[in-house]
Design a protein around this motif. Structure first.
Motif, PDB file in Angstrom:
ATOM      1  N   GLU A  34      -2.799  11.332   5.448  1.00 36.95           N
ATOM      2  CA  GLU A  34      -3.834  10.299   5.424  1.00 36.95           C
ATOM      3  C   GLU A  34      -4.992  10.653   4.497  1.00 36.95           C
ATOM      4  OE1 GLU A  34      -5.178   8.955   9.301  1.00 36.95           O
ATOM      5  OE2 GLU A  34      -3.252   9.571  10.156  1.00 36.95           O
ATOM      6  N   ASP A  35      -5.419  11.900   4.529  1.00 35.90           N
ATOM      7  CA  ASP A  35      -6.581  12.308   3.745  1.00 35.90           C
ATOM      8  C   ASP A  35      -6.320  12.213   2.247  1.00 35.90           C
ATOM      9  OD1 ASP A  35      -8.025  12.849   6.064  1.00 35.90           O
ATOM     10  OD2 ASP A  35      -7.311  14.919   6.135  1.00 35.90           O
ATOM     11  N   ARG A  36      -5.124  12.570   1.819  1.00 38.59           N
ATOM     12  CA  ARG A  36      -4.808  12.576   0.388  1.00 38.59           C
ATOM     13  C   ARG A  36      -4.117  11.290  -0.061  1.00 38.59           C
ATOM     14  NH1 ARG A  36      -1.479  17.552  -0.026  1.00 38.59           N
ATOM     15  NH2 ARG A  36      -1.306  16.971  -2.194  1.00 38.59           N
ATOM     16  N   GLU A  37      -3.827  10.406   0.891  1.00 38.83           N
ATOM     17  CA  GLU A  37      -3.192   9.116   0.627  1.00 38.83           C
ATOM     18  C   GLU A  37      -1.898   9.275  -0.155  1.00 38.83           C
ATOM     19  OE1 GLU A  37      -6.098   6.438  -1.004  1.00 38.83           O
ATOM     20  OE2 GLU A  37      -7.372   6.585   0.754  1.00 38.83           O
ATOM     21  N   LEU A  38      -1.015  10.106   0.385  1.00 37.40           N
ATOM     22  CA  LEU A  38       0.303  10.321  -0.191  1.00 37.40           C
ATOM     23  C   LEU A  38       1.266  10.690   0.916  1.00 37.40           C
ATOM     24  CD1 LEU A  38       0.761  13.672  -0.278  1.00 37.40           C
ATOM     25  CD2 LEU A  38      -0.725  13.442  -2.229  1.00 37.40           C
ATOM     26  N   PHE A  39       2.537  10.819   0.570  1.00 41.04           N
ATOM     27  CA  PHE A  39       3.550  11.180   1.547  1.00 41.04           C
ATOM     28  C   PHE A  39       4.084  12.566   1.233  1.00 41.04           C
ATOM     29  CE2 PHE A  39       3.320   6.669   2.100  1.00 41.04           C
ATOM     30  CZ  PHE A  39       3.566   6.486   3.450  1.00 41.04           C
ATOM     31  N   ILE A  40       4.459  13.292   2.284  1.00 39.45           N
ATOM     32  CA  ILE A  40       5.016  14.638   2.169  1.00 39.45           C
ATOM     33  C   ILE A  40       6.498  14.572   2.515  1.00 39.45           C
ATOM     34  CG2 ILE A  40       4.958  17.009   3.075  1.00 39.45           C
ATOM     35  CD1 ILE A  40       2.422  16.277   1.558  1.00 39.45           C
ATOM     36  N   LEU A  41       7.309  15.181   1.663  1.00 39.66           N
ATOM     37  CA  LEU A  41       8.743  15.327   1.893  1.00 39.66           C
ATOM     38  C   LEU A  41       9.031  16.824   1.941  1.00 39.66           C
ATOM     39  CD1 LEU A  41      11.621  14.107   2.061  1.00 39.66           C
ATOM     40  CD2 LEU A  41      11.683  14.223  -0.433  1.00 39.66           C
ATOM     41  N   LYS A  42       9.620  17.285   2.999  1.00 41.72           N
ATOM     42  CA  LYS A  42       9.850  18.721   3.181  1.00 41.72           C
ATOM     43  C   LYS A  42      11.103  19.173   2.435  1.00 41.72           C
ATOM     44  CE  LYS A  42       7.479  19.048   7.592  1.00 41.72           C
ATOM     45  NZ  LYS A  42       7.554  19.482   8.986  1.00 41.72           N
ATOM     46  N   SER A  70       0.825  -1.208   0.000  1.00 36.85           N
ATOM     47  CA  SER A  70       0.000   0.000   0.000  1.00 36.85           C
ATOM     48  C   SER A  70       0.861   1.261   0.000  1.00 36.85           C
ATOM     49  CB  SER A  70      -0.960   0.010   1.190  1.00 36.85           C
ATOM     50  OG  SER A  70      -0.263   0.180   2.398  1.00 36.85           O
ATOM     51  N   ILE A  71       2.145   1.139   0.334  1.00 35.55           N
ATOM     52  CA  ILE A  71       3.064   2.275   0.324  1.00 35.55           C
ATOM     53  C   ILE A  71       3.756   2.401  -1.029  1.00 35.55           C
ATOM     54  CG2 ILE A  71       5.177   3.209   1.343  1.00 35.55           C
ATOM     55  CD1 ILE A  71       4.322   1.829   3.973  1.00 35.55           C
ATOM     56  N   ILE A  72       4.217   1.268  -1.573  1.00 39.99           N
ATOM     57  CA  ILE A  72       4.911   1.282  -2.866  1.00 39.99           C
ATOM     58  C   ILE A  72       3.951   1.784  -3.934  1.00 39.99           C
ATOM     59  CG2 ILE A  72       6.004  -0.156  -4.634  1.00 39.99           C
ATOM     60  CD1 ILE A  72       6.999  -1.940  -2.297  1.00 39.99           C
ATOM     61  N   GLY A  73       4.398   2.774  -4.670  1.00 42.58           N
ATOM     62  CA  GLY A  73       3.574   3.393  -5.704  1.00 42.58           C
ATOM     63  C   GLY A  73       2.892   4.664  -5.249  1.00 42.58           C
ATOM     64  N   ASP A  74       2.924   4.949  -3.940  1.00 41.01           N
ATOM     65  CA  ASP A  74       2.304   6.180  -3.436  1.00 41.01           C
ATOM     66  C   ASP A  74       3.065   7.403  -3.928  1.00 41.01           C
ATOM     67  OD1 ASP A  74       0.286   4.918  -2.107  1.00 41.01           O
ATOM     68  OD2 ASP A  74       1.006   5.359  -0.087  1.00 41.01           O
ATOM     69  N   ARG A  75       2.310   8.461  -4.189  1.00 39.66           N
ATOM     70  CA  ARG A  75       2.902   9.726  -4.603  1.00 39.66           C
ATOM     71  C   ARG A  75       3.616  10.381  -3.438  1.00 39.66           C
ATOM     72  NH1 ARG A  75      -1.134  13.720  -6.512  1.00 39.66           N
ATOM     73  NH2 ARG A  75      -2.105  12.988  -4.636  1.00 39.66           N
ATOM     74  N   VAL A  76       4.612  11.191  -3.800  1.00 35.95           N
ATOM     75  CA  VAL A  76       5.327  12.000  -2.821  1.00 35.95           C
ATOM     76  C   VAL A  76       5.258  13.442  -3.312  1.00 35.95           C
ATOM     77  CG1 VAL A  76       7.545  12.448  -1.692  1.00 35.95           C
ATOM     78  CG2 VAL A  76       6.887  10.098  -2.272  1.00 35.95           C
ATOM     79  N   GLU A  77       4.837  14.330  -2.421  1.00 36.28           N
ATOM     80  CA  GLU A  77       4.768  15.754  -2.736  1.00 36.28           C
ATOM     81  C   GLU A  77       5.505  16.521  -1.657  1.00 36.28           C
ATOM     82  OE1 GLU A  77       0.714  17.060  -3.060  1.00 36.28           O
ATOM     83  OE2 GLU A  77       0.344  15.900  -4.883  1.00 36.28           O
ATOM     84  N   ASN A  78       5.812  17.782  -1.959  1.00 38.74           N
ATOM     85  CA  ASN A  78       6.350  18.637  -0.911  1.00 38.74           C
ATOM     86  C   ASN A  78       5.200  19.429  -0.300  1.00 38.74           C
ATOM     87  OD1 ASN A  78       5.872  20.761  -2.712  1.00 38.74           O
ATOM     88  ND2 ASN A  78       8.032  20.985  -3.246  1.00 38.74           N
ATOM     89  N   GLU A  79       5.512  20.275   0.643  1.00 39.61           N
ATOM     90  CA  GLU A  79       4.469  21.027   1.347  1.00 39.61           C
ATOM     91  C   GLU A  79       3.741  22.020   0.444  1.00 39.61           C
ATOM     92  OE1 GLU A  79       5.897  21.428   5.868  1.00 39.61           O
ATOM     93  OE2 GLU A  79       7.342  22.196   4.388  1.00 39.61           O
ATOM     94  N   GLN A  80       4.375  22.401  -0.663  1.00 36.70           N
ATOM     95  CA  GLN A  80       3.748  23.320  -1.613  1.00 36.70           C
ATOM     96  C   GLN A  80       2.860  22.583  -2.627  1.00 36.70           C
ATOM     97  OE1 GLN A  80       7.217  23.395  -0.924  1.00 36.70           O
ATOM     98  NE2 GLN A  80       6.719  24.903   0.640  1.00 36.70           N
ATOM     99  N   GLY A  81       2.821  21.250  -2.558  1.00 36.16           N
ATOM    100  CA  GLY A  81       1.992  20.468  -3.468  1.00 36.16           C
ATOM    101  C   GLY A  81       2.683  20.063  -4.756  1.00 36.16           C
ATOM    102  N   ASP A  82       3.995  20.323  -4.868  1.00 35.02           N
ATOM    103  CA  ASP A  82       4.739  19.899  -6.054  1.00 35.02           C
ATOM    104  C   ASP A  82       4.917  18.391  -6.033  1.00 35.02           C
ATOM    105  OD1 ASP A  82       5.138  22.553  -6.893  1.00 35.02           O
ATOM    106  OD2 ASP A  82       6.943  22.733  -5.652  1.00 35.02           O
ATOM    107  N   ASN A  83       4.726  17.758  -7.168  1.00 34.58           N
ATOM    108  CA  ASN A  83       4.931  16.324  -7.296  1.00 34.58           C
ATOM    109  C   ASN A  83       6.425  16.027  -7.269  1.00 34.58           C
ATOM    110  OD1 ASN A  83       4.864  13.615  -7.875  1.00 34.58           O
ATOM    111  ND2 ASN A  83       4.176  13.869  -9.978  1.00 34.58           N
ATOM    112  N   LEU A  84       6.861  15.221  -6.302  1.00 32.62           N
ATOM    113  CA  LEU A  84       8.268  14.847  -6.193  1.00 32.62           C
ATOM    114  C   LEU A  84       8.511  13.418  -6.642  1.00 32.62           C
ATOM    115  CD1 LEU A  84       9.206  16.491  -2.777  1.00 32.62           C
ATOM    116  CD2 LEU A  84       9.417  17.441  -5.086  1.00 32.62           C
ATOM    117  N   GLY A  85       7.499  12.759  -7.125  1.00 35.97           N
ATOM    118  CA  GLY A  85       7.672  11.394  -7.622  1.00 35.97           C
ATOM    119  C   GLY A  85       6.790  10.408  -6.905  1.00 35.97           C
ATOM    120  N   LYS A  86       7.274   9.158  -6.869  1.00 40.66           N
ATOM    121  CA  LYS A  86       6.515   8.100  -6.208  1.00 40.66           C
ATOM    122  C   LYS A  86       7.475   7.165  -5.502  1.00 40.66           C
ATOM    123  CE  LYS A  86       6.432   4.742  -9.894  1.00 40.66           C
ATOM    124  NZ  LYS A  86       5.876   3.460 -10.126  1.00 40.66           N
ATOM    125  N   ILE A  87       6.944   6.444  -4.548  1.00 37.93           N
ATOM    126  CA  ILE A  87       7.747   5.468  -3.822  1.00 37.93           C
ATOM    127  C   ILE A  87       7.885   4.229  -4.695  1.00 37.93           C
ATOM    128  CG2 ILE A  87       7.916   4.020  -1.764  1.00 37.93           C
ATOM    129  CD1 ILE A  87       6.440   6.249  -0.253  1.00 37.93           C
TER     130      ILE A  87
END
Length: 140
Positions: free
Chosen positions: A92-100, A34-51
């Motif tokens: 949790e709400d957006r089902e993604l991870f945030i990287l600062k 459930s983690i692999i393939g999740d999106r990663v964004e920064n705090e500004q909402g920029d797409n940083l890729g996926k796990i």
């Protein structure tokens, strides 16, 4: 006082949460799939890729690093980064991870190619990663 009988067999078979919408909140455990393939964004909402993958310490069972795929399109191009898992925050709400970190930060730091992984069993590689990210060293 009424008691509620929990039927785990029905829950497991249907995948439905029979205890309400927020019964699993706060999230404390997730499956690797459930983690692999999740999106990663920064705090500004920029797409940083996926796990892309997870690096598990076989000595203690903890996830040490997430391998992030940044900048690829349809699996082509881009580069991978080993990022200490402690650097990722679950949204949790957006089902993604945030990287600062910013997109520019990822563009400038060293990563590796999908076909040329570093020696992931070499402790010095992960010590270098931890130093770079400013994360605490895992215990060995």
């Amino acid at each position: 006082m009424a008691t509620i009988e929990k039927n785990y067999e029905v829950d497991n078979r249907t995948g439905l949460n029979h205890e309400g919408r927020d019964a699993n909140t706060p999230v404390r455990r997730l499956t690797a799939t459930s983690i692999i393939g999740d999106r990663v964004e920064n705090e500004q909402g920029d797409n940083l890729g996926k796990i892309e993958n997870l690096m598990v310490n076989l000595e203690d069972g903890g996830i040490e690093y997430a391998v992030i795929d940044f900048g690829s399109f349809l699996g082509m191009g881009g580069k991978l980064f080993a990022i200490p898992f402690s650097e990722l925050l679950l949204d949790e709400d957006r089902e993604l991870f945030i990287l600062k970190r910013s997109k520019d930060y990822l563009k400038q730091i060293p990563g590796f190619d999908k076909n040329h992984w570093p020696d992931t069993n070499d402790h010095s590689y992960f010590n270098d990663v931890n130093t770079y990210w400013g994360a605490p060293y895992p215990h060995y």
